[in-house]
Design an enzyme around this catalytic site. Sequence first.
Site, mmCIF file in Angstrom:
data_model
loop_
_atom_site.group_PDB
_atom_site.id
_atom_site.type_symbol
_atom_site.label_atom_id
_atom_site.label_comp_id
_atom_site.label_asym_id
_atom_site.label_seq_id
_atom_site.Cartn_x
_atom_site.Cartn_y
_atom_site.Cartn_z
ATOM 1 N N ALA A 33 0.817 -1.215 0.000
ATOM 2 C CA ALA A 33 0.000 0.000 0.000
ATOM 3 C C ALA A 33 0.851 1.265 0.000
ATOM 4 O O ALA A 33 0.365 2.346 -0.306
ATOM 5 C CB ALA A 33 -0.909 -0.002 1.229
ATOM 6 N N ARG A 49 -16.801 -8.323 23.176
ATOM 7 C CA ARG A 49 -16.279 -9.057 22.018
ATOM 8 C C ARG A 49 -15.262 -8.186 21.268
ATOM 9 O O ARG A 49 -14.182 -8.649 20.885
ATOM 10 C CB ARG A 49 -17.464 -9.435 21.122
ATOM 11 C CG ARG A 49 -17.147 -9.690 19.685
ATOM 12 C CD ARG A 49 -18.351 -10.215 18.920
ATOM 13 N NE ARG A 49 -19.085 -9.184 18.213
ATOM 14 C CZ ARG A 49 -20.014 -9.417 17.292
ATOM 15 N NH1 ARG A 49 -20.351 -10.671 17.002
ATOM 16 N NH2 ARG A 49 -20.638 -8.433 16.678
ATOM 17 N N LYS A 105 -24.018 -5.864 0.379
ATOM 18 C CA LYS A 105 -24.635 -5.880 -0.967
ATOM 19 C C LYS A 105 -26.075 -5.415 -0.954
ATOM 20 O O LYS A 105 -26.534 -4.760 -1.881
ATOM 21 C CB LYS A 105 -24.529 -7.265 -1.607
ATOM 22 C CG LYS A 105 -25.122 -8.393 -0.810
ATOM 23 C CD LYS A 105 -24.057 -9.149 -0.088
ATOM 24 C CE LYS A 105 -24.626 -10.093 0.951
ATOM 25 N NZ LYS A 105 -23.598 -10.724 1.746
ATOM 26 N N VAL A 132 -19.563 -8.650 -3.315
ATOM 27 C CA VAL A 132 -19.914 -9.616 -4.368
ATOM 28 C C VAL A 132 -18.919 -10.768 -4.368
ATOM 29 O O VAL A 132 -17.719 -10.562 -4.566
ATOM 30 C CB VAL A 132 -19.929 -8.945 -5.759
ATOM 31 C CG1 VAL A 132 -20.344 -9.968 -6.819
ATOM 32 C CG2 VAL A 132 -20.859 -7.749 -5.772
ATOM 33 N N GLY A 134 -17.565 -12.581 -2.120
ATOM 34 C CA GLY A 134 -16.577 -12.649 -1.034
ATOM 35 C C GLY A 134 -15.150 -12.441 -1.484
ATOM 36 O O GLY A 134 -14.769 -11.346 -1.899
ATOM 37 N N GLU A 190 -28.248 -19.376 7.359
ATOM 38 C CA GLU A 190 -28.704 -18.675 8.565
ATOM 39 C C GLU A 190 -29.931 -19.395 9.133
ATOM 40 O O GLU A 190 -30.575 -20.177 8.434
ATOM 41 C CB GLU A 190 -29.145 -17.252 8.195
ATOM 42 C CG GLU A 190 -28.171 -16.460 7.373
ATOM 43 C CD GLU A 190 -27.008 -15.959 8.200
ATOM 44 O OE1 GLU A 190 -27.151 -15.887 9.427
ATOM 45 O OE2 GLU A 190 -25.957 -15.678 7.613
ATOM 46 N N ASP A 201 -30.271 -12.681 -2.094
ATOM 47 C CA ASP A 201 -28.859 -12.356 -1.886
ATOM 48 C C ASP A 201 -28.112 -12.358 -3.228
ATOM 49 O O ASP A 201 -27.354 -11.424 -3.529
ATOM 50 C CB ASP A 201 -28.249 -13.379 -0.912
ATOM 51 C CG ASP A 201 -26.755 -13.185 -0.718
ATOM 52 O OD1 ASP A 201 -26.377 -12.239 -0.010
ATOM 53 O OD2 ASP A 201 -25.975 -13.975 -1.283
ATOM 54 N N LYS A 205 -26.278 -9.076 -5.388
ATOM 55 C CA LYS A 205 -24.913 -9.084 -5.937
ATOM 56 C C LYS A 205 -24.947 -8.881 -7.458
ATOM 57 O O LYS A 205 -24.137 -8.142 -8.019
ATOM 58 C CB LYS A 205 -24.223 -10.397 -5.578
ATOM 59 C CG LYS A 205 -24.019 -10.578 -4.063
ATOM 60 C CD LYS A 205 -23.687 -12.023 -3.714
ATOM 61 C CE LYS A 205 -23.477 -12.232 -2.223
ATOM 62 N NZ LYS A 205 -23.440 -13.641 -1.822
ATOM 63 N N GLY A 309 -17.293 -16.137 4.448
ATOM 64 C CA GLY A 309 -16.348 -16.552 5.485
ATOM 65 C C GLY A 309 -15.471 -15.397 5.920
ATOM 66 O O GLY A 309 -15.314 -14.404 5.195
HETATM 67 N N1 HSE Z 1 -25.129 -15.848 2.402
HETATM 68 C C1 HSE Z 1 -24.108 -15.682 1.428
HETATM 69 C C2 HSE Z 1 -23.880 -16.984 0.680
HETATM 70 C C3 HSE Z 1 -22.793 -15.255 2.016
HETATM 71 O O1 HSE Z 1 -24.409 -18.026 1.060
HETATM 72 O O2 HSE Z 1 -23.145 -16.970 -0.293
HETATM 73 C C4 HSE Z 1 -22.374 -13.865 1.878
HETATM 74 O O3 HSE Z 1 -22.882 -13.166 0.824
#
Ligand code: HSE
Length: 447
Positions: A33, A49, A105, A132, A134, A190, A201, A205, A309
């Site tokens: 950087a 936490r 997203k 988008v 990960g 979830e 989801d 994206k 993750g």
């Molecule tokens: N819930 C999403 C998936 C993870 O299962 O890909 C993060 O966007």
Amino acid sequence: MKPIQVGLLGAGVVGTGTFVVLQRNQEEIRRRAGREIRISHIADLDTERASALAAGAAEVTADARSVIARPEIDVVVELIGGTGVARSLVLEAIAAGKHVVTANKALLAIHGTEIFAAAREKGVVVAFEAAVAGGIPIIKALREGLTANRIEWIAGIINGTTNFILSEMRARGIDFAQALAEAQRLGYAEADPSFDIEGIDAAHKATLVSAIAFGVPVQFAKAYVEGITQLQSADIAYAEQLGYRIKLLAITKRRDAIEGRSAGAIELRVHPTLVPAKRLIANVEGAMNAVLVQGDAVGTTLYYGKGAGAEPTASAVIADLVDLARLATADPDHRVPHLAFQPAAMQDLSVLPIDEVVTSFYLRLQVADVAGVLARLTGILAEHGISIDAMLQRPAEIGAHEGAARTDVIILTHDTVEGRMTKAMAAMQALPTVLARIVRIRKEDLG
Ligand code: HSE
């Protein structure tokens, strides 16, 4: 040179990953950087936490606004999620003149127009590589590596939860409910998995990717979205016999000359899709993500990796932080614009209604096994100008329908306009010999 000071909002899974990776690879990241990137403040309602994570290396508070207000903070990293408090905090950060990095997203797909306009006004960057797919650097691939190309289409597996469920259904022959329970047991889905399994989801994206690829505004509300909740394991098995796999694909495609639309249009859709089993993307299994991009110069390219993750997503968050560190030492008038296109170059291409989209189809019809049934079905398809590519008929079983034998007929069609197929399906569904709701799954050859 003075470090870039970062305020981290949210010390959950991705926030923790970001802090840990930044510390672990601190020296290497500094060299890349050109200066140190330091998370100096962490805001999380669970201060215990956050304190355990910071371990004295950053100040911790429950008050996100106090972090945004600090003059020494250069960049705010929003990892809270959702479209409520996250929206207010991102807009406040922009108003305070801070750059923003987010993995959110839903926020950008729904409120992107407002957020990017506010950022332009204040001359700050909103970076969202982590939003988008990960850890896959698909945003940078589109904005940088593929910038010479006219993007023709993008098709991706960009939801790991649903890809895991579909992989389990196929490999183990189990039904959707069993596969979902397995995904929840392993922590992929979830407790409320509706955004994943309903395709929302993936559509969030896809909305961002289509804006970047085609230089159009973010328009999630116009996306066609169909999840995997209605998908039956029988269709996965039949597709396999015909040489296909079923994947939940997010597709966005450029459509040029279309009758009645002078400016052309784009397609923006998420739905279960038959893909030839020989394609690489058909063999992406488990919770992995993959994105195919077709550019006019480069041809087809494929990007594969973990779409969720702690550390894969942190990898994308930190890549944006490194970009910002480099930009902070460069000419501010030449910052990369938010959606890769300069505002004056944005196009107002409409999103095609699903009835105008062209694909081929898989149909499964449960019919009474009596003379003339097939002829009637193929006749209806012919009347609607739909050409058949392949057919499969299972040996009949004696069913409950008035003692008549019943059988499954599977039809693969050549390309046709969706609206025409919808009409043909209504005509077939009305036949007394069609005994159950017709199953329709779209098919893409992705060649
Ligand atoms: N819930 C999403 C998936 C993870 O299962 O890909 C993060 O966007």
